[in-house]
Design an enzyme around this catalytic site. Structure first.
Site, PDB file in Angstrom:
ATOM      1  N   TRP A 114       0.891  -1.330  -0.079  1.00  0.00           N
ATOM      2  CA  TRP A 114      -0.008   0.103   0.019  1.00  0.00           C
ATOM      3  C   TRP A 114       0.873   1.333   0.100  1.00  0.00           C
ATOM      4  O   TRP A 114       0.585   2.213   0.989  1.00  0.00           O
ATOM      5  CB  TRP A 114      -1.119   0.138   1.309  1.00  0.00           C
ATOM      6  N   HIS A 116      -6.539   2.889   1.814  1.00  0.00           N
ATOM      7  CA  HIS A 116      -7.945   2.175   1.879  1.00  0.00           C
ATOM      8  C   HIS A 116      -8.931   2.686   2.847  1.00  0.00           C
ATOM      9  O   HIS A 116      -8.622   3.712   3.647  1.00  0.00           O
ATOM     10  CB  HIS A 116      -7.614   0.530   2.149  1.00  0.00           C
ATOM     11  N   ARG A 173      -3.281   4.994  -4.433  1.00  0.00           N
ATOM     12  CA  ARG A 173      -1.994   4.069  -4.239  1.00  0.00           C
ATOM     13  C   ARG A 173      -1.072   4.676  -5.143  1.00  0.00           C
ATOM     14  O   ARG A 173      -1.133   5.079  -6.452  1.00  0.00           O
ATOM     15  CB  ARG A 173      -2.402   2.804  -4.454  1.00  0.00           C
ATOM     16  N   GLN A 199     -13.282   2.711  -2.785  1.00  0.00           N
ATOM     17  CA  GLN A 199     -13.559   1.596  -1.925  1.00  0.00           C
ATOM     18  C   GLN A 199     -14.915   1.707  -1.138  1.00  0.00           C
ATOM     19  O   GLN A 199     -15.431   2.922  -0.770  1.00  0.00           O
ATOM     20  CB  GLN A 199     -12.625   1.317  -0.964  1.00  0.00           C
ATOM     21  N   VAL A 211      -6.853  -8.721  10.043  1.00  0.00           N
ATOM     22  CA  VAL A 211      -7.846  -9.561  10.041  1.00  0.00           C
ATOM     23  C   VAL A 211      -7.316 -10.941  10.501  1.00  0.00           C
ATOM     24  O   VAL A 211      -6.237 -11.196   9.947  1.00  0.00           O
ATOM     25  CB  VAL A 211      -8.771  -9.703   8.917  1.00  0.00           C
ATOM     26  N   ALA A 218     -14.827  -7.695   8.808  1.00  0.00           N
ATOM     27  CA  ALA A 218     -14.753  -6.577   7.879  1.00  0.00           C
ATOM     28  C   ALA A 218     -14.314  -6.955   6.576  1.00  0.00           C
ATOM     29  O   ALA A 218     -13.800  -8.200   6.261  1.00  0.00           O
ATOM     30  CB  ALA A 218     -13.457  -5.787   8.730  1.00  0.00           C
TER      31      ALA A 218
HETATM   32  C1  FA5 Z   1      -7.451  -3.562   0.958  1.00  0.00           C
HETATM   33  O1  FA5 Z   1      -7.476  -2.556   0.657  1.00  0.00           O
HETATM   34  C2  FA5 Z   1      -8.101  -3.950   2.420  1.00  0.00           C
HETATM   35  N1  FA5 Z   1      -8.249  -2.573   3.283  1.00  0.00           N
HETATM   36  C3  FA5 Z   1      -9.388  -4.624   2.239  1.00  0.00           C
HETATM   37  C4  FA5 Z   1      -9.923  -5.313   3.571  1.00  0.00           C
HETATM   38  C5  FA5 Z   1     -10.802  -4.679   4.403  1.00  0.00           C
HETATM   39  C6  FA5 Z   1      -9.323  -6.573   4.042  1.00  0.00           C
HETATM   40  C7  FA5 Z   1     -11.018  -5.246   5.444  1.00  0.00           C
HETATM   41  C8  FA5 Z   1      -9.804  -7.007   5.119  1.00  0.00           C
HETATM   42  C9  FA5 Z   1     -10.835  -6.315   5.981  1.00  0.00           C
HETATM   43  P1  FA5 Z   1      -6.692  -4.773  -1.169  1.00  0.00           P
HETATM   44  O2  FA5 Z   1      -5.583  -3.712  -1.373  1.00  0.00           O
HETATM   45  O3  FA5 Z   1      -6.745  -6.043  -1.721  1.00  0.00           O
HETATM   46  O4  FA5 Z   1      -7.288  -4.611   0.544  1.00  0.00           O
HETATM   47  O5  FA5 Z   1      -8.029  -3.757  -1.892  1.00  0.00           O
HETATM   48  C10 FA5 Z   1      -9.249  -4.207  -1.701  1.00  0.00           C
HETATM   49  C11 FA5 Z   1      -9.989  -3.987  -3.172  1.00  0.00           C
HETATM   50  O6  FA5 Z   1      -9.667  -2.788  -3.661  1.00  0.00           O
HETATM   51  C12 FA5 Z   1      -9.374  -5.178  -4.269  1.00  0.00           C
HETATM   52  O7  FA5 Z   1      -9.897  -6.154  -4.109  1.00  0.00           O
HETATM   53  C13 FA5 Z   1      -9.807  -4.346  -5.398  1.00  0.00           C
HETATM   54  O8  FA5 Z   1     -11.262  -4.475  -5.658  1.00  0.00           O
HETATM   55  C14 FA5 Z   1      -9.566  -2.806  -5.002  1.00  0.00           C
HETATM   56  N2  FA5 Z   1      -8.326  -2.390  -5.624  1.00  0.00           N
HETATM   57  C15 FA5 Z   1      -7.137  -2.300  -4.861  1.00  0.00           C
HETATM   58  N3  FA5 Z   1      -6.077  -1.794  -5.547  1.00  0.00           N
HETATM   59  C16 FA5 Z   1      -6.610  -1.346  -6.641  1.00  0.00           C
HETATM   60  C17 FA5 Z   1      -6.439  -0.392  -7.711  1.00  0.00           C
HETATM   61  N4  FA5 Z   1      -5.070   0.053  -7.769  1.00  0.00           N
HETATM   62  N5  FA5 Z   1      -7.196  -0.167  -8.504  1.00  0.00           N
HETATM   63  C18 FA5 Z   1      -8.664  -0.424  -8.513  1.00  0.00           C
HETATM   64  N6  FA5 Z   1      -8.795  -1.092  -7.735  1.00  0.00           N
HETATM   65  C19 FA5 Z   1      -8.171  -1.674  -6.542  1.00  0.00           C
END
Ligand code: FA5
Length: 357
Positions: free
Chosen positions: A163, A183, A209, A223, A266, A322
């Site tokens: 991240w 996030h 990001r 998100q 988590v 979550a």
């Molecule tokens: C998270 O951001 C965690 N905060 C999610 C979470 C919340 C886990 C609560 C557990 C409990 P992640 O980096 O995987 O996780 O991003 C979550 C979702 O955001 C991904 O599944 C995807 O759908 C979206 N996402 C992530 N990065 C990008 C990006 N660069 N562009 C578009 N969508 C993205």
């Protein structure tokens, strides 16, 4: 148009014809006024005839007088009629100039529409509202503490690499670095700190990001975070909630996959993916699923006991789940969009396809 009182009624007749022709030829107000002065005015021709009556022999005076007076009345009426005619013509031409052709086809005003990501966001929030989640929002400029440390990602933790973000120059109190949140999970902490259980919230918002963009990654995305904390909340509740959500958004025919994943805040952690819409299934070279057959839409899990404890909750009594989902990814699946970069390239040809959807 000269005349004097010696003109006989017969002469007056021919003069009258001449005057009438001149009046009919007077094409505007000015010409009509000029005509009035020269015929009926104080030194006008007909006035001259009337003045000269007294000089006439008695036998002619009466007949000429009567004829001249009658002619004067007639010409005055003609004058008025001509003036009225010119006024009407002026009005008619004025109206014709400003006329509106009501038979022409109208010019359609294009109505604006909601951005496809906003539409999908509303559908997601509607689905969770129906399941009893309240919508709350948090700041996009976030403290390091909430975005990382309190989520069990201390400085130098390798999870920070996943991240990487944009940092702001200003510090808070000279010690807390500010960043653009990566996030919506920081709102878990902010909300738990400020509220008693039961907690059931959905948190929509922009995240940032520092990473290279491709067909499924943008440096700015939306998100929705989900958080439910109460006594007796289990992984089965998480699974049931997410499956119900997936059915509401994608329909029963779309397949949903839950697989193990890791997020420091988590335990256990899961990842939810939906089957790829762009290829018949795990096609090598597919830009959307990269040959896996699945498109990841969210990360989730049971809230880590240490996260609950840090907010003053007794982890022996309270448990919670979550989840954090990417709205653009879900919009891509909903509409069969193959490249996430279309959303923010401001191409109206793309955006207009979602008007009235
Ligand atoms: C998270 O951001 C965690 N905060 C999610 C979470 C919340 C886990 C609560 C557990 C409990 P992640 O980096 O995987 O996780 O991003 C979550 C979702 O955001 C991904 O599944 C995807 O759908 C979206 N996402 C992530 N990065 C990008 C990006 N660069 N562009 C578009 N969508 C993205």
């Amino acid at each position: 148009m000269t005349a004097d009182a010696s003109d006989s009624p017969a002469d007056l007749d021919s003069l009258a014809r001449e005057w009438r022709a001149a009046l009919a030829a007077a094409g505007d107000e000015e010409a009509v006024e000029e005509w009035r002065r020269s015929v009926l005015g104080r030194s006008g021709a007909l006035t001259g005839v009337l003045r000269g009556l007294s000089a006439l022999p008695a036998d002619q005076r009466r007949a000429t007088g009567q004829a001249a007076n009658a002619l004067k009345r007639d010409l005055e009426a003609d004058l008025e009629a001509r003036q009225e005619e010119l006024r009407a013509a002026a009005l008619a031409s004025q109206l014709a100039e400003g006329a509106v052709d009501v038979t022409l086809p109208g010019r359609r005003r294009r109505r604006g529409g909601l951005h496809p990501v906003t539409q999908t966001l509303q559908e997601i929030l509607d689905a969770f509202t129906r399941m009893g989640f309240a919508t709350v929002e948090g700041p996009e400029v976030e403290l390091d503490d909430y975005n990382f440390t309190r989520l069990r990602i201390p400085e130098d933790h390798p999870a920070r690499d996943m991240w990487d973000t944009f940092w702001l120059d200003e510090d808070v109190d000279g010690e807390q670095p500010l960043l653009l949140r990566t996030h919506t999970s920081p709102m878990q902490i902010r909300y738990l700190d400020a509220h008693e259980p039961p907690v059931r919230i959905a948190v929509p918002g922009r995240c940032y990001r520092y990473e290279a963009t491709d067909a499924t990654h943008e440096w700015m995305m939306t998100q929705v975070e989900l958080l439910a904390v109460d006594e007796g909340v289990s992984l089965a509740d998480l699974k049931g909630t997410l499956l119900e959500f997936a059915r509401q958004l994608f329909g029963v025919e779309r397949r949903v996959l839950l697989r193990h994943s890791y997020f420091p805040f988590v335990e256990p952690g899961v990842e939810v993916a939906v089957d790829c819409f762009a290829c018949p299934g795990a096609e090598t070279g597919c830009a959307v699923c990269r040959g896996s057959g699945w498109l990841e839409i969210l990360g989730a899990g049971m809230v880590h006991p240490e996260v609950l404890a840090a907010s003053g909750y007794d982890p022996g009594r309270y448990t919670g789940f979550a989840a954090g989902m990417g709205v653009e990814r879900i919009a891509m699946l909903r509409h069969g969009i193959e490249d996430i970069r279309y959303f923010y390239s401001n191409d109206l040809r793309f955006l207009r396809q979602f008007q009235g959807v």
